[in-house]
Structure formats: structure tokens, C-alpha cells
Design a protein around this motif. Structure first.
Motif, PDB file in Angstrom:
ATOM      1  N   ALA A  35      17.202  19.726   8.130  1.00 14.97           N
ATOM      2  CA  ALA A  35      15.995  19.263   7.446  1.00 14.97           C
ATOM      3  C   ALA A  35      14.950  18.764   8.444  1.00 14.97           C
ATOM      4  N   SER A  36      15.391  18.104   9.514  1.00 17.36           N
ATOM      5  CA  SER A  36      14.416  17.611  10.494  1.00 17.36           C
ATOM      6  C   SER A  36      13.766  18.759  11.260  1.00 17.36           C
ATOM      7  N   ILE A  37      14.525  19.772  11.592  1.00 21.55           N
ATOM      8  CA  ILE A  37      13.950  20.935  12.273  1.00 21.55           C
ATOM      9  C   ILE A  37      13.006  21.690  11.335  1.00 21.55           C
ATOM     10  N   ALA A  38      13.353  21.759  10.054  1.00 21.91           N
ATOM     11  CA  ALA A  38      12.464  22.400   9.084  1.00 21.91           C
ATOM     12  C   ALA A  38      11.179  21.601   8.914  1.00 21.91           C
ATOM     13  N   GLY A  39      11.286  20.283   8.918  1.00 19.98           N
ATOM     14  CA  GLY A  39      10.094  19.455   8.844  1.00 19.98           C
ATOM     15  C   GLY A  39       9.197  19.653  10.043  1.00 19.98           C
ATOM     16  N   CYS A  40       9.808  19.806  11.204  1.00 16.55           N
ATOM     17  CA  CYS A  40       9.026  20.089  12.410  1.00 16.55           C
ATOM     18  C   CYS A  40       8.385  21.469  12.333  1.00 16.55           C
ATOM     19  N   GLY A  41       9.068  22.405  11.718  1.00 15.71           N
ATOM     20  CA  GLY A  41       8.469  23.720  11.514  1.00 15.71           C
ATOM     21  C   GLY A  41       7.255  23.665  10.610  1.00 15.71           C
ATOM     22  N   CYS A  42       7.312  22.813   9.599  1.00 15.33           N
ATOM     23  CA  CYS A  42       6.132  22.626   8.730  1.00 15.33           C
ATOM     24  C   CYS A  42       4.970  22.048   9.519  1.00 15.33           C
ATOM     25  N   LEU A  43       5.262  21.088  10.404  1.00 16.92           N
ATOM     26  CA  LEU A  43       4.201  20.508  11.217  1.00 16.92           C
ATOM     27  C   LEU A  43       3.631  21.520  12.201  1.00 16.92           C
ATOM     28  N   VAL A  56      11.067  15.715  16.778  1.00 13.08           N
ATOM     29  CA  VAL A  56      12.340  16.309  17.206  1.00 13.08           C
ATOM     30  C   VAL A  56      13.048  15.381  18.183  1.00 13.08           C
ATOM     31  N   MET A  57      12.318  14.855  19.142  1.00 10.56           N
ATOM     32  CA  MET A  57      12.959  13.985  20.141  1.00 10.56           C
ATOM     33  C   MET A  57      13.496  12.706  19.505  1.00 10.56           C
ATOM     34  N   VAL A  58      12.746  12.106  18.593  1.00 10.85           N
ATOM     35  CA  VAL A  58      13.187  10.852  17.979  1.00 10.85           C
ATOM     36  C   VAL A  58      14.349  11.093  17.032  1.00 10.85           C
ATOM     37  N   TYR A  59      14.234  12.042  16.125  1.00 13.71           N
ATOM     38  CA  TYR A  59      15.299  12.270  15.146  1.00 13.71           C
ATOM     39  C   TYR A  59      16.584  12.732  15.805  1.00 13.71           C
ATOM     40  N   LEU A  60      16.492  13.756  16.628  1.00 15.49           N
ATOM     41  CA  LEU A  60      17.717  14.290  17.223  1.00 15.49           C
ATOM     42  C   LEU A  60      18.300  13.345  18.258  1.00 15.49           C
ATOM     43  N   GLY A  61      17.464  12.587  18.940  1.00 13.92           N
ATOM     44  CA  GLY A  61      17.973  11.573  19.861  1.00 13.92           C
ATOM     45  C   GLY A  61      18.688  10.467  19.124  1.00 13.92           C
TER      46      GLY A  61
END
Length: 69
Positions: A35-43, A56-61
């Protein structure tokens, strides 16, 4: 471009459903990452590349710290 947005939106919804339907956090984290990668794709589709990279750096970190530690 509309196909990309629909594809990313589908992955965002599926990731949210994966987080909500898994009782174990170890399996729910896969949906959270999706979901976080998909949200980044929307951005990225909106043209906000720097915010997407920070997200990406904050969520995945954070996920890495919480579940590896």
C-alpha cells in the motif's frame, strides 16, 4: 496514464485489505509495504517526486526498524 493510476489504485486498495484482514503483523506488513509503494506511485503520477521519495524512505525505514529490531 489513466491505466497506471487505476493499476496503482487497485494495489493501494488490495494492500489496505491485506493489512486489515491479517491478524498477524508479520503477514500484514506485506500489505502495508504494498500500500505504501502504491501510494508513492500515486504521488509520482501527480508529479511530486520528492515527497514520494521521502514517503518511501520514512515508511519502509520505519517498517524495517519495527519488524527487524
Amino acid at each position: 496514464m489513466i491505466n497506471f493510476v487505476l493499476f496503482v489504485g487497485l494495489f493501494f486498495v488490495l494492500g489496505g485489505l491485506a493489512v486489515a484482514s491479517n491478524p498477524s503483523p508479520c503477514y500484514g506488513v506485506v500489505g502495508l509495504v504494498m500500500a505504501s509503494i502504491a501510494g508513492c506511485g500515486c504521488l509520482v503520477s501527480l508529479g511530486v517526486y520528492s515527497v514520494s521519495l521521502v514517503l518511501v524512505m520514512v515508511y519502509l525505514g520505519d517498517i524495517l526498524v519495527v519488524f527487524i529490531w
